[in-house]
Design a protein around this motif. Structure first.
Motif, PDB file in Angstrom:
ATOM      1  N   GLU A   1       0.668  -1.100   0.181  1.00  8.85           N
ATOM      2  CA  GLU A   1       0.032   0.034   0.046  1.00  8.85           C
ATOM      3  C   GLU A   1       0.945   1.317  -0.026  1.00  8.85           C
ATOM      4  O   GLU A   1       0.644   2.169  -0.653  1.00  8.85           O
ATOM      5  CB  GLU A   1      -0.745  -0.142   1.216  1.00  8.85           C
ATOM      6  CG  GLU A   1      -2.070  -1.094   1.242  1.00  8.85           C
ATOM      7  CD  GLU A   1      -2.830  -0.930   2.401  1.00  8.85           C
ATOM      8  OE1 GLU A   1      -2.506  -0.299   3.493  1.00  8.85           O
ATOM      9  OE2 GLU A   1      -3.817  -1.621   2.462  1.00  8.85           O
ATOM     10  N   LEU A   2       1.945   1.258   0.746  1.00 12.51           N
ATOM     11  CA  LEU A   2       2.818   2.438   0.962  1.00 12.51           C
ATOM     12  C   LEU A   2       3.623   2.645  -0.492  1.00 12.51           C
ATOM     13  O   LEU A   2       3.751   3.689  -0.809  1.00 12.51           O
ATOM     14  CB  LEU A   2       3.712   2.323   2.123  1.00 12.51           C
ATOM     15  CG  LEU A   2       3.314   2.397   3.461  1.00 12.51           C
ATOM     16  CD1 LEU A   2       4.107   1.713   4.414  1.00 12.51           C
ATOM     17  CD2 LEU A   2       2.880   3.736   3.674  1.00 12.51           C
ATOM     18  N   LYS A   3       3.787   1.589  -1.055  1.00 11.17           N
ATOM     19  CA  LYS A   3       4.602   1.671  -2.301  1.00 11.17           C
ATOM     20  C   LYS A   3       3.558   2.396  -3.410  1.00 11.17           C
ATOM     21  O   LYS A   3       3.991   3.277  -4.128  1.00 11.17           O
ATOM     22  CB  LYS A   3       5.008   0.308  -2.813  1.00 11.17           C
ATOM     23  CG  LYS A   3       6.339  -0.039  -2.321  1.00 11.17           C
ATOM     24  CD  LYS A   3       6.769  -1.254  -2.941  1.00 11.17           C
ATOM     25  CE  LYS A   3       8.091  -1.782  -2.262  1.00 11.17           C
ATOM     26  NZ  LYS A   3       8.426  -3.111  -3.022  1.00 11.17           N
ATOM     27  N   ASP A   4       2.277   1.868  -3.302  1.00 10.21           N
ATOM     28  CA  ASP A   4       1.326   2.768  -4.384  1.00 10.21           C
ATOM     29  C   ASP A   4       1.166   4.264  -3.813  1.00 10.21           C
ATOM     30  O   ASP A   4       1.209   5.058  -4.741  1.00 10.21           O
ATOM     31  CB  ASP A   4      -0.026   1.910  -4.143  1.00 10.21           C
ATOM     32  CG  ASP A   4       0.074   0.537  -4.938  1.00 10.21           C
ATOM     33  OD1 ASP A   4       0.992   0.362  -5.576  1.00 10.21           O
ATOM     34  OD2 ASP A   4      -0.925  -0.307  -4.606  1.00 10.21           O
ATOM     35  N   ILE A   5       0.853   4.346  -2.624  1.00 14.35           N
ATOM     36  CA  ILE A   5       0.823   5.897  -2.251  1.00 14.35           C
ATOM     37  C   ILE A   5       2.091   6.605  -2.444  1.00 14.35           C
ATOM     38  O   ILE A   5       2.133   7.741  -2.894  1.00 14.35           O
ATOM     39  CB  ILE A   5       0.759   5.667  -0.672  1.00 14.35           C
ATOM     40  CG1 ILE A   5      -0.620   5.160  -0.150  1.00 14.35           C
ATOM     41  CG2 ILE A   5       0.802   7.043   0.046  1.00 14.35           C
ATOM     42  CD1 ILE A   5      -0.705   5.025   1.455  1.00 14.35           C
ATOM     43  N   SER A   6       3.210   6.082  -2.412  1.00 12.19           N
ATOM     44  CA  SER A   6       4.680   6.703  -2.682  1.00 12.19           C
ATOM     45  C   SER A   6       4.767   7.099  -4.209  1.00 12.19           C
ATOM     46  O   SER A   6       4.943   8.170  -4.585  1.00 12.19           O
ATOM     47  CB  SER A   6       5.841   5.807  -2.380  1.00 12.19           C
ATOM     48  OG  SER A   6       6.970   6.594  -2.494  1.00 12.19           O
ATOM     49  N   GLU A   7       4.331   6.272  -5.005  1.00 12.08           N
ATOM     50  CA  GLU A   7       4.490   6.151  -6.569  1.00 12.08           C
ATOM     51  C   GLU A   7       3.546   7.475  -7.043  1.00 12.08           C
ATOM     52  O   GLU A   7       3.510   8.255  -7.627  1.00 12.08           O
ATOM     53  CB  GLU A   7       4.158   4.931  -7.325  1.00 12.08           C
ATOM     54  CG  GLU A   7       5.405   3.938  -7.145  1.00 12.08           C
ATOM     55  CD  GLU A   7       6.637   4.576  -7.693  1.00 12.08           C
ATOM     56  OE1 GLU A   7       6.541   5.341  -8.842  1.00 12.08           O
ATOM     57  OE2 GLU A   7       7.563   4.484  -7.093  1.00 12.08           O
ATOM     58  N   GLU A   8       2.240   7.229  -6.222  1.00 15.03           N
ATOM     59  CA  GLU A   8       1.152   8.167  -6.701  1.00 15.03           C
ATOM     60  C   GLU A   8       1.399   9.550  -6.322  1.00 15.03           C
ATOM     61  O   GLU A   8       1.310  10.692  -7.009  1.00 15.03           O
ATOM     62  CB  GLU A   8      -0.119   7.717  -6.007  1.00 15.03           C
ATOM     63  CG  GLU A   8      -1.386   8.746  -6.423  1.00 15.03           C
ATOM     64  CD  GLU A   8      -2.978   8.384  -5.638  1.00 15.03           C
ATOM     65  OE1 GLU A   8      -3.770   8.980  -6.039  1.00 15.03           O
ATOM     66  OE2 GLU A   8      -2.897   7.234  -4.815  1.00 15.03           O
ATOM     67  N   ALA A   9       1.933   9.724  -4.958  1.00 15.48           N
ATOM     68  CA  ALA A   9       2.297  11.130  -4.496  1.00 15.48           C
ATOM     69  C   ALA A   9       3.498  11.694  -5.513  1.00 15.48           C
ATOM     70  O   ALA A   9       3.769  12.738  -5.650  1.00 15.48           O
ATOM     71  CB  ALA A   9       2.876  10.871  -2.926  1.00 15.48           C
ATOM     72  N   LYS A  10       4.555  10.827  -5.754  1.00 16.62           N
ATOM     73  CA  LYS A  10       5.534  11.060  -6.611  1.00 16.62           C
ATOM     74  C   LYS A  10       5.043  11.750  -7.973  1.00 16.62           C
ATOM     75  O   LYS A  10       5.617  12.598  -8.447  1.00 16.62           O
ATOM     76  CB  LYS A  10       6.533   9.710  -6.610  1.00 16.62           C
ATOM     77  CG  LYS A  10       7.724  10.584  -7.585  1.00 16.62           C
ATOM     78  CD  LYS A  10       8.782   9.194  -7.691  1.00 16.62           C
ATOM     79  CE  LYS A  10       9.567   9.420  -8.800  1.00 16.62           C
ATOM     80  NZ  LYS A  10      10.659   8.273  -8.927  1.00 16.62           N
ATOM     81  N   GLU A  11       4.123  11.100  -8.344  1.00 19.19           N
ATOM     82  CA  GLU A  11       3.576  11.404  -9.910  1.00 19.19           C
ATOM     83  C   GLU A  11       2.926  12.668  -9.853  1.00 19.19           C
ATOM     84  O   GLU A  11       2.994  13.635 -10.554  1.00 19.19           O
ATOM     85  CB  GLU A  11       2.884  10.229 -10.392  1.00 19.19           C
ATOM     86  CG  GLU A  11       2.215  10.451 -11.845  1.00 19.19           C
ATOM     87  CD  GLU A  11       1.408   9.575 -12.215  1.00 19.19           C
ATOM     88  OE1 GLU A  11       0.707   9.638 -13.341  1.00 19.19           O
ATOM     89  OE2 GLU A  11       1.226   8.352 -11.548  1.00 19.19           O
ATOM     90  N   LYS A  12       2.157  12.761  -8.773  1.00 24.98           N
ATOM     91  CA  LYS A  12       1.300  13.947  -8.384  1.00 24.98           C
ATOM     92  C   LYS A  12       2.290  15.244  -8.094  1.00 24.98           C
ATOM     93  O   LYS A  12       2.103  16.500  -8.687  1.00 24.98           O
ATOM     94  CB  LYS A  12       0.399  14.095  -7.480  1.00 24.98           C
ATOM     95  CG  LYS A  12      -0.902  13.161  -7.596  1.00 24.98           C
ATOM     96  CD  LYS A  12      -1.879  13.220  -6.421  1.00 24.98           C
ATOM     97  CE  LYS A  12      -3.247  12.043  -6.859  1.00 24.98           C
ATOM     98  NZ  LYS A  12      -4.009  11.970  -5.448  1.00 24.98           N
ATOM     99  N   ARG A  13       3.289  15.019  -7.610  1.00 23.32           N
ATOM    100  CA  ARG A  13       4.323  16.071  -6.995  1.00 23.32           C
ATOM    101  C   ARG A  13       4.989  16.625  -8.500  1.00 23.32           C
ATOM    102  O   ARG A  13       5.131  17.676  -8.487  1.00 23.32           O
ATOM    103  CB  ARG A  13       5.362  15.653  -6.189  1.00 23.32           C
ATOM    104  CG  ARG A  13       6.339  16.458  -5.744  1.00 23.32           C
ATOM    105  CD  ARG A  13       7.573  15.637  -5.071  1.00 23.32           C
ATOM    106  NE  ARG A  13       8.376  14.860  -6.223  1.00 23.32           N
ATOM    107  CZ  ARG A  13       9.175  14.094  -5.974  1.00 23.32           C
ATOM    108  NH1 ARG A  13       9.639  13.944  -4.754  1.00 23.32           N
ATOM    109  NH2 ARG A  13       9.881  13.373  -6.849  1.00 23.32           N
TER     110      ARG A  13
END
Length: 284
Positions: free
Chosen positions: A11-23
């Motif tokens: 879950e954290l990997k998904d959250i991290s990738e999504e946040a990175k893309e949005k950032r």
């Protein structure tokens, strides 16, 4: 690693990738607004420079406006003094009433009206009669004026000065028109600069909004990465603990096996090569 931790890490990997893309998207958006803001700020500066140049030109022309206004007013004042002197001479010579110039002006206006207006016969006859009366008066005034050399000299001088004042007024009108044109262009340019500055302010607000949103997503990314590292660290500790326990158990088993082999040896039993290797591993 427990199944629960594995799920959380995923879950954290998904959250991290999504946040990175949005950032990254928000940072790109912020860069776009920053470029737009900078371009608008440059345009604003250019417009202000143009407006200030127009102001300088207007002020330079206004120097001439002031100059010719002063010349006109001073010259008119001289002419008025002479016309006042002429009025005194008229009174002294019994020449009161409208001046020869005023009479000539009335005649010209009435003749123009006769030529350009449609009138019934009665009105036209009245107009013709009035013109004749004025022409008689004009001729009398002219004769009187010619007989009064002092009055004629004063009126001639006054007219020369009045004509000079008219020339100054014509120059004044030209410069005043130029100054007004520069002034209107300056005002329009300043208004355009204000409009562009307002657009720049909007772009800057959008830049701040995107930048702050990107910072928030970066925080989410960092926090997710930190939690992943914490999970990996805890998992590493658990693996080390399991390894230590296994090592301890293996060691205990080796020692037990070695004791058994040694007891066998003491009892006169024959040791195999495998038994000797087991004793060597246990360092018994």
């Amino acid at each position: 690693m427990t199944n629960e931790l594995q799920i959380r890490k995923a879950e954290l990997k998904d959250i991290s990738e999504e946040a990175k893309e949005k950032r990254n998207q928000l940072n790109a958006e912020a860069s776009k607004y920053a470029a737009e803001r900078n371009e608008l700020n440059n345009k604003t500066k250019e417009l202000i420079t143009v407006a200030q140049d127009l102001k300088v030109k207007r002020d330079e022309v206004n120097v001439n406006v002031s100059k010719y206004k002063t010349l006109r007013d001073e010259t008119n004042a001289k002419a008025n003094d002479l016309f006042a002197k002429a009025d005194e001479l008229r009174k002294e010579g019994g020449l009161a009433g409208p001046s020869i110039k005023e009479i000539r002006k009335q005649i010209d206006e009435l003749e123009f009206k006769q030529q350009t207006s449609v009138m019934n016969p009665k009105k036209e006859k009245e107009l013709v009669t009035k013109i004749k009366e004025l022409e008689v008066e004009y001729a009398e005034k002219k004769q009187q004026l010619e007989e009064n050399s002092d009055l004629k000299a004063v009126l001639d001088e006054a007219q020369v000065i009045r004509d000079e004042a008219s020339e100054y007024h014509a120059q004044l009108a030209v410069y005043a028109a130029q100054a007004q044109e520069f002034h209107e262009q300056m005002i329009a340019t300043f208004k355009e600069a204000d409009k562009v500055r307002a657009e720049s302010d909007v772009a800057h607000k959008n830049f701040i909004r995107a930048q702050e949103a990107a910072d928030e997503q970066h925080k989410v990314f960092i926090e997710a990465q930190k939690e992943i590292r914490d999970i990996d660290k805890e998992n590493g500790k658990a693996k080390k603990k399991d390894k230590d326990v296994k090592t301890k158990v293996d060691k205990e088993e080796q020692e037990k096996d070695a004791q058994d082999i040694f007891d066998k040896f003491k009892d006169g039993g024959k040791l195999t090569m495998e038994d000797l290797m087991a004793l060597q591993r246990s360092k018994y």
